[in-house]
Motif scaffolding. Structure first.
Motif, PDB file in Angstrom:
ATOM      1  N   ASN A   1      -7.764  90.503  50.218  1.00  0.00           N
ATOM      2  CA  ASN A   1      -7.709  89.270  49.625  1.00  0.00           C
ATOM      3  C   ASN A   1      -6.918  89.286  48.056  1.00  0.00           C
ATOM      4  OD1 ASN A   1      -7.950  86.548  49.874  1.00  0.00           O
ATOM      5  ND2 ASN A   1      -9.826  86.428  48.773  1.00  0.00           N
ATOM      6  N   TYR A   2      -6.385  90.398  47.854  1.00  0.00           N
ATOM      7  CA  TYR A   2      -5.782  90.384  46.516  1.00  0.00           C
ATOM      8  C   TYR A   2      -4.381  89.804  46.690  1.00  0.00           C
ATOM      9  CZ  TYR A   2      -8.876  94.252  45.392  1.00  0.00           C
ATOM     10  OH  TYR A   2     -10.179  95.061  45.045  1.00  0.00           O
ATOM     11  N   ARG A   3      -4.236  88.938  45.291  1.00  0.00           N
ATOM     12  CA  ARG A   3      -2.891  88.405  45.257  1.00  0.00           C
ATOM     13  C   ARG A   3      -1.980  89.360  45.223  1.00  0.00           C
ATOM     14  NH1 ARG A   3      -6.537  85.078  42.076  1.00  0.00           N
ATOM     15  NH2 ARG A   3      -6.022  83.002  42.474  1.00  0.00           N
ATOM     16  N   ILE A   4      -0.535  89.089  45.674  1.00  0.00           N
ATOM     17  CA  ILE A   4       0.498  89.912  45.674  1.00  0.00           C
ATOM     18  C   ILE A   4       1.698  89.026  45.122  1.00  0.00           C
ATOM     19  CG2 ILE A   4       2.210  91.453  47.114  1.00  0.00           C
ATOM     20  CD1 ILE A   4      -0.481  92.677  46.650  1.00  0.00           C
ATOM     21  N   TYR A   5       2.239  89.440  44.280  1.00  0.00           N
ATOM     22  CA  TYR A   5       3.416  88.612  43.474  1.00  0.00           C
ATOM     23  C   TYR A   5       4.640  89.323  43.765  1.00  0.00           C
ATOM     24  CZ  TYR A   5      -0.569  86.009  41.309  1.00  0.00           C
ATOM     25  OH  TYR A   5      -1.559  85.325  40.994  1.00  0.00           O
ATOM     26  N   ASP A   6       5.893  88.593  43.662  1.00  0.00           N
ATOM     27  CA  ASP A   6       7.050  89.261  43.724  1.00  0.00           C
ATOM     28  C   ASP A   6       7.947  89.101  42.399  1.00  0.00           C
ATOM     29  OD1 ASP A   6       7.944  86.603  44.171  1.00  0.00           O
ATOM     30  OD2 ASP A   6       7.924  87.127  46.198  1.00  0.00           O
ATOM     31  N   ALA A   7       9.125  89.307  42.524  1.00  0.00           N
ATOM     32  CA  ALA A   7      10.355  89.069  41.566  1.00  0.00           C
ATOM     33  C   ALA A   7      10.453  87.611  41.150  1.00  0.00           C
ATOM     34  CB  ALA A   7      11.754  89.533  41.983  1.00  0.00           C
ATOM     35  N   MET A   8      10.297  86.460  42.380  1.00  0.00           N
ATOM     36  CA  MET A   8      10.516  85.167  42.101  1.00  0.00           C
ATOM     37  C   MET A   8       9.185  84.676  41.063  1.00  0.00           C
ATOM     38  SD  MET A   8       8.825  82.026  43.154  1.00  0.00           S
ATOM     39  CE  MET A   8       7.862  82.585  44.441  1.00  0.00           C
ATOM     40  N   HIS A   9       7.995  85.321  41.384  1.00  0.00           N
ATOM     41  CA  HIS A   9       7.098  84.866  40.634  1.00  0.00           C
ATOM     42  C   HIS A   9       7.164  85.445  39.067  1.00  0.00           C
ATOM     43  CE1 HIS A   9       4.734  84.757  44.637  1.00  0.00           C
ATOM     44  NE2 HIS A   9       4.455  83.481  44.223  1.00  0.00           N
ATOM     45  N   LEU A  10       7.700  86.528  39.080  1.00  0.00           N
ATOM     46  CA  LEU A  10       7.893  87.175  37.659  1.00  0.00           C
ATOM     47  C   LEU A  10       8.995  86.297  36.928  1.00  0.00           C
ATOM     48  CD1 LEU A  10       7.487  89.441  35.706  1.00  0.00           C
ATOM     49  CD2 LEU A  10       9.407  90.555  36.664  1.00  0.00           C
ATOM     50  N   GLU A  11       9.991  85.833  37.626  1.00  0.00           N
ATOM     51  CA  GLU A  11      10.909  85.218  37.062  1.00  0.00           C
ATOM     52  C   GLU A  11      10.647  83.651  36.794  1.00  0.00           C
ATOM     53  OE1 GLU A  11      14.928  83.003  38.527  1.00  0.00           O
ATOM     54  OE2 GLU A  11      14.848  85.196  39.124  1.00  0.00           O
ATOM     55  N   ARG A  12       9.705  83.098  37.594  1.00  0.00           N
ATOM     56  CA  ARG A  12       9.332  81.665  37.215  1.00  0.00           C
ATOM     57  C   ARG A  12       8.287  81.685  36.151  1.00  0.00           C
ATOM     58  NH1 ARG A  12       9.689  77.125  40.957  1.00  0.00           N
ATOM     59  NH2 ARG A  12       8.501  75.696  40.592  1.00  0.00           N
ATOM     60  N   LEU A  13       7.361  82.656  36.234  1.00  0.00           N
ATOM     61  CA  LEU A  13       6.341  82.865  35.020  1.00  0.00           C
ATOM     62  C   LEU A  13       7.099  83.043  33.618  1.00  0.00           C
ATOM     63  CD1 LEU A  13       3.488  82.876  34.134  1.00  0.00           C
ATOM     64  CD2 LEU A  13       3.249  85.085  34.856  1.00  0.00           C
ATOM     65  N   ALA A  14       8.122  83.798  33.706  1.00  0.00           N
ATOM     66  CA  ALA A  14       8.832  84.057  32.560  1.00  0.00           C
ATOM     67  C   ALA A  14       9.510  82.529  31.790  1.00  0.00           C
ATOM     68  CB  ALA A  14      10.041  85.155  32.692  1.00  0.00           C
ATOM     69  N   PHE A  15       9.835  81.767  33.080  1.00  0.00           N
ATOM     70  CA  PHE A  15      10.483  80.533  32.683  1.00  0.00           C
ATOM     71  C   PHE A  15       9.493  79.609  31.946  1.00  0.00           C
ATOM     72  CE2 PHE A  15      11.734  76.252  33.742  1.00  0.00           C
ATOM     73  CZ  PHE A  15      13.108  76.141  33.403  1.00  0.00           C
ATOM     74  N   ILE A  16       8.243  79.678  32.673  1.00  0.00           N
ATOM     75  CA  ILE A  16       7.115  78.903  32.218  1.00  0.00           C
ATOM     76  C   ILE A  16       6.709  79.240  30.899  1.00  0.00           C
ATOM     77  CG2 ILE A  16       4.693  78.056  32.470  1.00  0.00           C
ATOM     78  CD1 ILE A  16       5.327  78.497  35.757  1.00  0.00           C
ATOM     79  N   ARG A  17       6.700  80.492  30.553  1.00  0.00           N
ATOM     80  CA  ARG A  17       6.429  80.886  29.391  1.00  0.00           C
ATOM     81  C   ARG A  17       7.161  80.814  28.468  1.00  0.00           C
ATOM     82  NH1 ARG A  17       1.743  83.282  27.750  1.00  0.00           N
ATOM     83  NH2 ARG A  17       2.646  84.865  26.561  1.00  0.00           N
ATOM     84  N   ARG A  18       8.546  80.565  28.605  1.00  0.00           N
ATOM     85  CA  ARG A  18       9.575  80.294  27.580  1.00  0.00           C
ATOM     86  C   ARG A  18       9.616  78.921  27.240  1.00  0.00           C
ATOM     87  NH1 ARG A  18      12.376  80.480  23.261  1.00  0.00           N
ATOM     88  NH2 ARG A  18      14.659  79.931  23.645  1.00  0.00           N
ATOM     89  N   CYS A  19       9.195  78.035  28.287  1.00  0.00           N
ATOM     90  CA  CYS A  19       9.187  76.471  28.011  1.00  0.00           C
ATOM     91  C   CYS A  19       7.791  76.367  27.174  1.00  0.00           C
ATOM     92  CB  CYS A  19       8.824  75.936  29.388  1.00  0.00           C
ATOM     93  SG  CYS A  19      10.494  75.696  30.000  1.00  0.00           S
ATOM     94  N   ARG A  20       6.743  76.994  27.590  1.00  0.00           N
ATOM     95  CA  ARG A  20       5.431  76.684  26.728  1.00  0.00           C
ATOM     96  C   ARG A  20       5.610  77.352  24.987  1.00  0.00           C
ATOM     97  NH1 ARG A  20       2.644  74.161  25.947  1.00  0.00           N
ATOM     98  NH2 ARG A  20       0.934  75.133  25.868  1.00  0.00           N
ATOM     99  N   SER A  21       6.748  78.238  25.108  1.00  0.00           N
ATOM    100  CA  SER A  21       6.893  78.581  23.632  1.00  0.00           C
ATOM    101  C   SER A  21       7.660  77.597  22.745  1.00  0.00           C
ATOM    102  CB  SER A  21       7.569  80.078  23.683  1.00  0.00           C
ATOM    103  OG  SER A  21       8.921  79.927  24.120  1.00  0.00           O
ATOM    104  N   LEU A  22       8.280  77.003  23.444  1.00  0.00           N
ATOM    105  CA  LEU A  22       8.846  75.768  23.025  1.00  0.00           C
ATOM    106  C   LEU A  22       8.279  74.466  22.898  1.00  0.00           C
ATOM    107  CD1 LEU A  22      12.484  76.222  24.581  1.00  0.00           C
ATOM    108  CD2 LEU A  22      11.789  76.628  22.464  1.00  0.00           C
ATOM    109  N   ASP A  23       6.897  74.564  23.309  1.00  0.00           N
ATOM    110  CA  ASP A  23       5.652  73.711  23.194  1.00  0.00           C
ATOM    111  C   ASP A  23       6.000  72.450  24.014  1.00  0.00           C
ATOM    112  OD1 ASP A  23       3.296  72.815  21.925  1.00  0.00           O
ATOM    113  OD2 ASP A  23       4.372  71.372  20.682  1.00  0.00           O
ATOM    114  N   MET A  24       6.657  72.919  25.301  1.00  0.00           N
ATOM    115  CA  MET A  24       6.735  71.916  26.307  1.00  0.00           C
ATOM    116  C   MET A  24       5.352  71.570  27.104  1.00  0.00           C
ATOM    117  SD  MET A  24      10.363  72.469  27.773  1.00  0.00           S
ATOM    118  CE  MET A  24      12.122  72.300  26.753  1.00  0.00           C
ATOM    119  N   THR A  25       5.217  70.408  27.470  1.00  0.00           N
ATOM    120  CA  THR A  25       4.029  69.999  28.306  1.00  0.00           C
ATOM    121  C   THR A  25       4.130  70.687  29.705  1.00  0.00           C
ATOM    122  OG1 THR A  25       4.464  68.020  29.044  1.00  0.00           O
ATOM    123  CG2 THR A  25       3.643  68.008  26.893  1.00  0.00           C
TER     124      THR A  25
END
Length: 165
Positions: free
Chosen positions: A35-59
């Motif tokens: 029951n451990y979560r397993i993430y792949d490259a798509m998750h890494l890329e998407r999370l990086a995108f979200i983090r970049r948006c958050r750094s720009l103060d997007m909701t």
């Protein structure tokens, strides 16, 4: 990779990753037999995108819209442009509000030029006087603490709203 590895690679707290999953910004990860979560490259890329948006103060709502367009690359990006234009407008308004706040604080600071007993502090006396004169928030104060129609969350001058990382 496990959630701890994803967290380390992106500089994102584990709780934030779980939160983004619950909110639908990040797709749910596959699970191991243990029951451990397993993430792949798509998750890494998407999370990086979200983090970049958050750094720009997007909701989160703005990020959801951008993710929808990112997931459908053949669509026109006119709405992306409009979203960013609106976000720039929100930022400009917030800058104006913060400049007004700075002016108010400077005026307040001028009420007490030297250290003395708290009972004689001009700042404390001015704040106390203003508290008895004002029963409802001023227009700028209520605007700073309210969420307006565009869905933007404004930061109150007294306490910053907690935002996810």
């Amino acid at each position: 990779m496990k959630i701890g590895q994803l967290a380390q690679q992106t500089g994102t707290p584990v709780d934030t990753i779980r939160y983004y999953e619950r909110e639908g910004l990040l797709p749910r990860a596959a699970r191991t037999e243990g029951n451990y979560r397993i993430y792949d490259a798509m998750h890494l890329e998407r999370l990086a995108f979200i983090r970049r948006c958050r750094s720009l103060d997007m909701t989160q709502d703005e990020i959801r819209v951008l993710l929808r367009f990112r997931d459908t690359p053949s669509e026109s990006c006119e709405d992306v442009n409009a979203l960013l234009d609106a976000h720039i407008g929100h930022v400009a308004e917030r800058i104006r509000e913060l400049q007004q706040l700075e002016t108010q604080l400077q005026v307040l600071r001028a009420c007490c030029k030297e250290g003395r007993q708290a009972v004689a502090c001009g700042i404390l006396n001015e704040l106390s006087q203003g508290a008895t004169e004002v029963s409802t928030p001023s227009a700028s104060e209520s605007h700073l603490s309210a969420t307006h129609a565009g869905g933007r969350q404004h930061v109150t001058p007294r306490k910053q709203a907690t935002r996810d990382s």
